[in-house]
Design an enzyme around this catalytic site. Structure first.
Site, short mmCIF file in Angstrom:
data_model
loop_
_atom_site.label_atom_id
_atom_site.label_comp_id
_atom_site.label_asym_id
_atom_site.label_seq_id
_atom_site.Cartn_x
_atom_site.Cartn_y
_atom_site.Cartn_z
N ASP A 171 36.64 43.61 32.95
CA ASP A 171 37.53 42.82 33.82
C ASP A 171 38.28 41.79 32.98
OD1 ASP A 171 38.63 42.12 36.28
OD2 ASP A 171 36.97 40.81 36.84
N HIS A 254 45.03 45.77 37.14
CA HIS A 254 44.31 45.62 38.41
C HIS A 254 44.92 46.49 39.51
CE1 HIS A 254 41.91 42.36 36.71
NE2 HIS A 254 41.16 42.46 37.80
N HIS A 257 43.28 49.74 39.16
CA HIS A 257 41.93 49.65 39.77
C HIS A 257 42.02 49.85 41.27
CE1 HIS A 257 39.16 47.28 42.23
NE2 HIS A 257 38.23 47.72 41.42
N HIS A 271 33.70 47.30 39.23
CA HIS A 271 35.07 46.78 39.20
C HIS A 271 35.63 46.73 37.78
CE1 HIS A 271 38.43 44.04 40.25
NE2 HIS A 271 38.10 43.39 39.16
#
Length: 366
Positions: A171, A254, A257, A271
């Site tokens: 992340d 992101h 994602h 994540h």
């Protein structure tokens, strides 16, 4: 537009910090609703309860239902109201923390977030990621303020599975590249204004810390050790990445994602594992220098972050399925629009497939 720098009211990190939760909650209210998974309560509930008993403070410990969705947020708001709680604490992973922040927001109460792993940069932000009850990304809930306190118990975090810290590195790996893209495009940040030089510097420090200490931290965790490298990576994953993403912004990594949630087989992945692959996709999309790609790919391979679709559980990587991911990632409400050039679903699908091919190529070389 103004430049805005967001941060939590207080950031506390150190061994056995959770034992002091009551001392940070007491000035904020009379009774604390602490939300944790049953497994989290088993791990740290005793430490938290003993702290509240010693401080003579009131605690209501409630199980988290498993998903940061509207129904769970509403349920926990009702629990808090029924018990007369005026402070909310989240103890656990990213979804527990995002749920606690959302509950506190709707109650108008202060919030303390207490991660039990350094697995994402969610803790410090004025943001909750809301999913459907089935685990599909729904929306970002932007909150009017950051958490009042972020409490990082490095003893608990070091005892968590190493995979969680590595996911947090995934992340955090995106933070600088997304921040730089947002600065280059003069995009609005998650904080509501433009980026500050301070936030970009912290985002860069986040990346530099991962490169310097990430592998050392993973090895130490696997040996059951709390070393300076582990403390540095906890801070990078949480504080540096949290401020960096919020006060600079998110971009393609992101968004990829979020698009990946269209593929049910990726739901089992963490994540940060999906964000790490999204970072590779963003670098391919930007045609980043080979040296940068090799540095990021090499880091991912060394710490065990996924660099291919297959490692994310995607066996059927047909262009049709990848296009579904790309189209979802390019939705107007997502953050691909923060890139410093226009991105179409076709471009993004090519970048996803290109990143997957590069990952396979370098994994074979490795």
């Amino acid at each position: 537009m103004a430049r805005i720098f967001n941060s939590p009211g207080k950031y506390v990190q150190g061994p056995d910090a959770l034992a002091e939760l009551a001392s940070y909650a007491a000035p904020l209210g009379a009774r604390t609703l602490a939300i944790a998974t049953p497994a989290g309560t088993e791990r740290v509930g005793g430490k938290v309860r003993r702290g509240f008993e010693a401080a003579g403070a009131e605690l209501v410990l409630e199980d988290f239902g498993g998903e940061c969705c509207d129904a769970e947020i509403e349920r926990l708001c009702a629990v808090a109201r029924g018990a007369g709680c005026d402070v909310v604490a989240g103890i656990g992973g990213g979804k527990v923390l995002d749920t606690a922040k959302a509950v506190a927001h709707y109650l108008g109460a202060p919030v303390i977030v207490c991660p039990t792993a350094a697995s994402s940069d969610a803790p410090c932000s004025a943001l909750s990621v809301i999913y459907t009850a089935d685990g599909v990304f729904d929306r970002y809930l932007f909150l009017p303020s950051n958490p009042d306190v972020v409490l990082m118990d490095s003893t608990v975090i070091a005892a968590a599975p190493a995979r969680l810290m590595v996911s947090g590195m995934g992340d955090a790996l995106a933070t600088y590249f997304e921040a730089k893209a947002c600065v280059d495009s003069e995009a609005d940040t998650c904080a509501g204004g433009k980026a500050t030089a301070a936030a970009l510097a912290l985002a860069r420090l986040c990346f530099d810390t991962l490169m310097a200490d990430g592998v050392k931290a993973k090895v130490a965790l696997e040996a059951g050790c709390l070393t300076p490298a582990v403390e540095h990576v906890i801070e990078a994953n949480t504080l540096l990445s949290g401020i960096g993403f919020e006060s600079c912004g998110l971009a393609a990594a992101h968004a990829v994602h979020n698009g990946m949630t269209q593929l049910p087989e990726t739901h089992a992945m963490l994540h940060g594992e999906k964000v790490a692959f999204g970072t590779l996709v963003q670098l391919v999309l930007e045609n980043a220098p080979t040296e940068t790609l090799e540095q990021v790919l090499g880091f991912c391979l060394e710490v065990g972050l996924p660099v291919t679709l297959a490692e994310l559980g995607v066996e059927d990587a047909s262009r049709e399925r990848v296009m579904a991911v790309a189209e979802a990632a390019c939705a107007p409400a997502d953050t691909v629009g923060n890139m410093p050039f226009d991105v179409t679903p076709e471009m993004l699908a090519d970048a996803i497939l290109g990143a997957d091919a590069l990952g396979r190529y370098y994994a074979l070389e490795d």
